[in-house]
Design a protein around this motif. Sequence first.
Motif, PDB file in Angstrom:
ATOM      1  N   ILE A   1       0.694  -1.266   0.117  1.00 41.22           N
ATOM      2  CA  ILE A   1       0.129   0.070  -0.005  1.00 41.22           C
ATOM      3  C   ILE A   1       0.965   1.152   0.052  1.00 41.22           C
ATOM      4  CG2 ILE A   1      -0.237   0.068   2.542  1.00 41.22           C
ATOM      5  CD1 ILE A   1      -3.113   0.795   2.009  1.00 41.22           C
ATOM      6  N   THR A   2       0.292   2.476  -0.464  1.00 41.98           N
ATOM      7  CA  THR A   2       1.048   3.498  -0.758  1.00 41.98           C
ATOM      8  C   THR A   2       1.808   4.248   0.630  1.00 41.98           C
ATOM      9  OG1 THR A   2       0.170   4.160  -2.656  1.00 41.98           O
ATOM     10  CG2 THR A   2       1.076   5.828  -1.837  1.00 41.98           C
ATOM     11  N   SER A   3       0.895   4.116   1.525  1.00 40.83           N
ATOM     12  CA  SER A   3       0.853   5.022   2.947  1.00 40.83           C
ATOM     13  C   SER A   3       0.008   4.191   3.891  1.00 40.83           C
ATOM     14  CB  SER A   3       0.648   6.553   2.574  1.00 40.83           C
ATOM     15  OG  SER A   3      -0.653   6.801   2.706  1.00 40.83           O
ATOM     16  N   LEU A   4       0.168   4.914   5.247  1.00 40.27           N
ATOM     17  CA  LEU A   4      -0.665   4.493   6.461  1.00 40.27           C
ATOM     18  C   LEU A   4      -1.481   6.042   6.752  1.00 40.27           C
ATOM     19  CD1 LEU A   4       1.099   1.777   8.323  1.00 40.27           C
ATOM     20  CD2 LEU A   4      -0.529   1.509   6.405  1.00 40.27           C
ATOM     21  N   GLU A   5      -1.614   6.930   5.867  1.00 41.82           N
ATOM     22  CA  GLU A   5      -2.769   7.952   6.222  1.00 41.82           C
ATOM     23  C   GLU A   5      -4.116   7.367   6.337  1.00 41.82           C
ATOM     24  OE1 GLU A   5      -1.946  10.713   2.808  1.00 41.82           O
ATOM     25  OE2 GLU A   5       0.214  10.787   3.206  1.00 41.82           O
ATOM     26  N   LEU A   6      -4.968   8.432   6.851  1.00 44.30           N
ATOM     27  CA  LEU A   6      -6.111   8.250   7.128  1.00 44.30           C
ATOM     28  C   LEU A   6      -6.989   7.997   5.770  1.00 44.30           C
ATOM     29  CD1 LEU A   6      -8.382   8.148   9.208  1.00 44.30           C
ATOM     30  CD2 LEU A   6      -8.709  10.662   8.798  1.00 44.30           C
TER      31      LEU A   6
ATOM     32  N   VAL B   1       0.517 -13.507   6.194  1.00 44.83           N
ATOM     33  CA  VAL B   1       0.434 -12.294   5.474  1.00 44.83           C
ATOM     34  C   VAL B   1       1.368 -11.159   5.986  1.00 44.83           C
ATOM     35  CG1 VAL B   1      -1.416 -10.645   4.730  1.00 44.83           C
ATOM     36  CG2 VAL B   1      -2.081 -12.728   5.348  1.00 44.83           C
ATOM     37  N   GLU B   2       2.003 -10.496   5.131  1.00 39.48           N
ATOM     38  CA  GLU B   2       2.722  -9.260   5.650  1.00 39.48           C
ATOM     39  C   GLU B   2       2.360  -7.989   4.782  1.00 39.48           C
ATOM     40  OE1 GLU B   2       6.762 -10.468   5.069  1.00 39.48           O
ATOM     41  OE2 GLU B   2       6.353 -12.290   6.583  1.00 39.48           O
ATOM     42  N   LEU B   3       2.988  -6.910   5.288  1.00 37.97           N
ATOM     43  CA  LEU B   3       2.495  -5.740   4.612  1.00 37.97           C
ATOM     44  C   LEU B   3       3.825  -4.720   4.180  1.00 37.97           C
ATOM     45  CD1 LEU B   3       0.390  -3.443   3.847  1.00 37.97           C
ATOM     46  CD2 LEU B   3       0.566  -2.731   6.227  1.00 37.97           C
ATOM     47  N   LEU B   4       3.675  -4.290   3.048  1.00 37.95           N
ATOM     48  CA  LEU B   4       4.699  -3.341   2.451  1.00 37.95           C
ATOM     49  C   LEU B   4       4.216  -2.032   2.302  1.00 37.95           C
ATOM     50  CD1 LEU B   4       7.520  -2.432   1.356  1.00 37.95           C
ATOM     51  CD2 LEU B   4       6.802  -3.673  -0.825  1.00 37.95           C
ATOM     52  N   VAL B   5       4.804  -1.068   3.083  1.00 36.69           N
ATOM     53  CA  VAL B   5       4.297   0.409   3.111  1.00 36.69           C
ATOM     54  C   VAL B   5       5.314   1.118   2.339  1.00 36.69           C
ATOM     55  CG1 VAL B   5       3.384   2.315   4.229  1.00 36.69           C
ATOM     56  CG2 VAL B   5       3.004  -0.062   5.159  1.00 36.69           C
ATOM     57  N   LEU B   6       4.985   1.812   1.368  1.00 36.96           N
ATOM     58  CA  LEU B   6       5.932   2.744   0.578  1.00 36.96           C
ATOM     59  C   LEU B   6       6.483   3.746   1.232  1.00 36.96           C
ATOM     60  CD1 LEU B   6       4.491   2.485  -3.130  1.00 36.96           C
ATOM     61  CD2 LEU B   6       6.167   1.075  -1.851  1.00 36.96           C
TER      62      LEU B   6
ATOM     63  N   VAL C   1       1.543 -14.370  -3.631  1.00 39.07           N
ATOM     64  CA  VAL C   1       0.616 -13.572  -4.268  1.00 39.07           C
ATOM     65  C   VAL C   1       1.275 -12.173  -3.489  1.00 39.07           C
ATOM     66  CG1 VAL C   1      -1.435 -12.662  -4.262  1.00 39.07           C
ATOM     67  CG2 VAL C   1      -1.305 -15.000  -4.303  1.00 39.07           C
ATOM     68  N   VAL C   2       1.305 -11.167  -4.565  1.00 39.14           N
ATOM     69  CA  VAL C   2       1.519  -9.933  -4.174  1.00 39.14           C
ATOM     70  C   VAL C   2       0.484  -8.995  -4.491  1.00 39.14           C
ATOM     71  CG1 VAL C   2       2.925  -7.576  -4.473  1.00 39.14           C
ATOM     72  CG2 VAL C   2       4.182  -9.896  -4.450  1.00 39.14           C
ATOM     73  N   HIS C   3      -0.378  -8.115  -3.655  1.00 35.18           N
ATOM     74  CA  HIS C   3      -1.707  -7.572  -3.690  1.00 35.18           C
ATOM     75  C   HIS C   3      -1.433  -6.174  -3.309  1.00 35.18           C
ATOM     76  CE1 HIS C   3      -6.070  -8.137  -2.922  1.00 35.18           C
ATOM     77  NE2 HIS C   3      -5.779  -6.762  -3.329  1.00 35.18           N
ATOM     78  N   THR C   4      -1.668  -5.254  -4.441  1.00 29.96           N
ATOM     79  CA  THR C   4      -1.503  -3.878  -4.183  1.00 29.96           C
ATOM     80  C   THR C   4      -2.604  -3.174  -3.998  1.00 29.96           C
ATOM     81  OG1 THR C   4      -1.593  -3.285  -6.730  1.00 29.96           O
ATOM     82  CG2 THR C   4       0.375  -4.016  -5.876  1.00 29.96           C
ATOM     83  N   HIS C   5      -2.502  -1.979  -3.526  1.00 29.31           N
ATOM     84  CA  HIS C   5      -3.811  -0.985  -3.115  1.00 29.31           C
ATOM     85  C   HIS C   5      -3.305   0.470  -3.386  1.00 29.31           C
ATOM     86  CE1 HIS C   5      -5.607  -4.255  -0.901  1.00 29.31           C
ATOM     87  NE2 HIS C   5      -4.486  -4.876  -0.729  1.00 29.31           N
ATOM     88  N   LEU C   6      -3.889   1.300  -3.825  1.00 29.69           N
ATOM     89  CA  LEU C   6      -3.598   2.691  -4.304  1.00 29.69           C
ATOM     90  C   LEU C   6      -2.653   2.780  -5.381  1.00 29.69           C
ATOM     91  CD1 LEU C   6      -3.950   4.043  -0.574  1.00 29.69           C
ATOM     92  CD2 LEU C   6      -5.878   3.630  -2.327  1.00 29.69           C
ATOM     93  N   VAL C   7      -2.615   3.939  -5.911  1.00 27.64           N
ATOM     94  CA  VAL C   7      -1.846   4.334  -7.188  1.00 27.64           C
ATOM     95  C   VAL C   7      -0.419   4.162  -7.112  1.00 27.64           C
ATOM     96  CG1 VAL C   7      -1.979   6.872  -6.835  1.00 27.64           C
ATOM     97  CG2 VAL C   7      -1.833   5.650  -8.938  1.00 27.64           C
ATOM     98  N   HIS C   8       0.194   4.698  -6.249  1.00 24.89           N
ATOM     99  CA  HIS C   8       1.471   4.756  -6.151  1.00 24.89           C
ATOM    100  C   HIS C   8       2.131   3.202  -6.046  1.00 24.89           C
ATOM    101  CE1 HIS C   8       1.098   8.994  -5.354  1.00 24.89           C
ATOM    102  NE2 HIS C   8       2.115   9.066  -6.050  1.00 24.89           N
TER     103      HIS C   8
ATOM    104  N   THR D   1      -6.115  -4.269  -6.001  1.00 22.54           N
ATOM    105  CA  THR D   1      -7.648  -3.767  -5.597  1.00 22.54           C
ATOM    106  C   THR D   1      -7.765  -2.203  -6.091  1.00 22.54           C
ATOM    107  OG1 THR D   1      -7.896  -5.341  -3.769  1.00 22.54           O
ATOM    108  CG2 THR D   1      -9.247  -3.540  -3.866  1.00 22.54           C
ATOM    109  N   GLU D   2      -9.008  -2.122  -6.830  1.00 21.00           N
ATOM    110  CA  GLU D   2      -9.341  -0.645  -7.064  1.00 21.00           C
ATOM    111  C   GLU D   2     -10.417  -0.179  -5.957  1.00 21.00           C
ATOM    112  OE1 GLU D   2      -9.307   2.869  -9.252  1.00 21.00           O
ATOM    113  OE2 GLU D   2      -7.750   1.105  -9.170  1.00 21.00           O
ATOM    114  N   HIS D   3     -10.136   0.843  -5.331  1.00 21.39           N
ATOM    115  CA  HIS D   3     -10.951   1.301  -4.095  1.00 21.39           C
ATOM    116  C   HIS D   3     -11.594   2.426  -4.546  1.00 21.39           C
ATOM    117  CE1 HIS D   3      -8.894  -1.172  -1.254  1.00 21.39           C
ATOM    118  NE2 HIS D   3      -7.828  -0.988  -1.989  1.00 21.39           N
ATOM    119  N   SER D   4     -11.904   3.251  -5.468  1.00 25.60           N
ATOM    120  CA  SER D   4     -12.737   4.064  -5.914  1.00 25.60           C
ATOM    121  C   SER D   4     -13.244   4.165  -7.460  1.00 25.60           C
ATOM    122  CB  SER D   4     -11.725   5.414  -5.524  1.00 25.60           C
ATOM    123  OG  SER D   4     -12.601   6.625  -5.896  1.00 25.60           O
ATOM    124  N   THR D   5     -14.412   5.006  -7.233  1.00 24.75           N
ATOM    125  CA  THR D   5     -15.095   5.115  -8.681  1.00 24.75           C
ATOM    126  C   THR D   5     -14.478   6.087  -9.570  1.00 24.75           C
ATOM    127  OG1 THR D   5     -16.616   6.517  -7.755  1.00 24.75           O
ATOM    128  CG2 THR D   5     -17.321   4.070  -7.811  1.00 24.75           C
TER     129      THR D   5
END
Length: 350
Positions: free
Chosen positions: A7-12, A33-38, A84-91, A111-115
């Motif tokens: 995921i790009t960040s851990l902002e709100l 499961v693990e998490l990579l935060v850019l 499996v590598v699973h990404t979230h948000l644009v960056h 995962t695409e999170h917005s319209t």
Amino acid sequence: MKILHVITSLELGGAEKLLLDLIPAQKKQGIDVELLVLDLNGEVFLDEYKKRGIKIHVPEVNNKKSYKNIFQIAKIIKEGKYDVVHTHLVHSQIWVSLARYIAKEPIYMTTEHSTHNRRRESSIFKILDKFIYSAYEKIITISEATARELINWTGVSLKKIEIVSNGVSLRSFMGKARERKGNKIIMVSRFHKSKDHITVLRALAKLPKEYTVTFVGEGETEESVKREALMLNLGDRVQFLGYSNSVAALLKRHDIAIQSSNFEGFGISALEAMASGTPIIATNVEGLANVVDGAGLLFELGNVQDLVDKIRLLEDPSFYFQKSKDGIKNSLKYSIETTAKKYIEIYKGE
């Protein structure tokens, strides 16, 4: 099976909140499961992730805009030997779509999170987005509206898309249907161009002085919303609480929840309100409306008087109690355990 969420960040934000519950739920179902935060700049969730025992990786560059992410992400993926590598948000979507040419072994999903997003306001980005999404074997969208808008924008094949609704940890929010005790309104949302806090303020200005609003969240549009509150002479009726990790308790101390959005992929905050038994009023936009319709009330985007009218409908005690009950019933369809199970089934190709 070993999964790496990126995921790009851990902002709100909704995606960040979703993973906070999703990863522990996947671990309970037997997945490593693990998490990579850019980028950890501006983070608000890091301590919460650590409390839940989630292993977090951060590239040395710690900058979501740096091209060096490509090589550092690839290194982490290779060393972790993920399935499996699973990404979230644009960056994260961009840099991982390039890193996969170095680390070729895992299955890549996103995962695409917005319209909607700002890239879709310029045709120049259509070519870039087509390339990005072509790098993923599967694209998971959080609603039918999100899937439809993505297909319209990129032309991605429907065969690549899976729809999985977001979920929440219902046990954290679950309340009983309740009677109204006051006129306290709450909106839990980051301050962002996708949100419409201004309409809430203008509605408050038309309501009796007994009504108050609490805004929970932080973000780039907060100062402009504060200025509007002062212009409308609402200083003593509006509270800007900032970020809070006690949302469940706050919802139960308020009488009405509002989710006012210009566009929305799903609406986790609306779902949390429903689970708590707090009647929800939301903007009638795709994604959000699909979650709320029938269980809460919907108002026309930007229509101040419509929002005022919907708020005042809840002054009727029996109607208020019914909407509280309807929200709780509707929320039961969106447990995080169900969401986690559906994701795992996709990972396994079931």
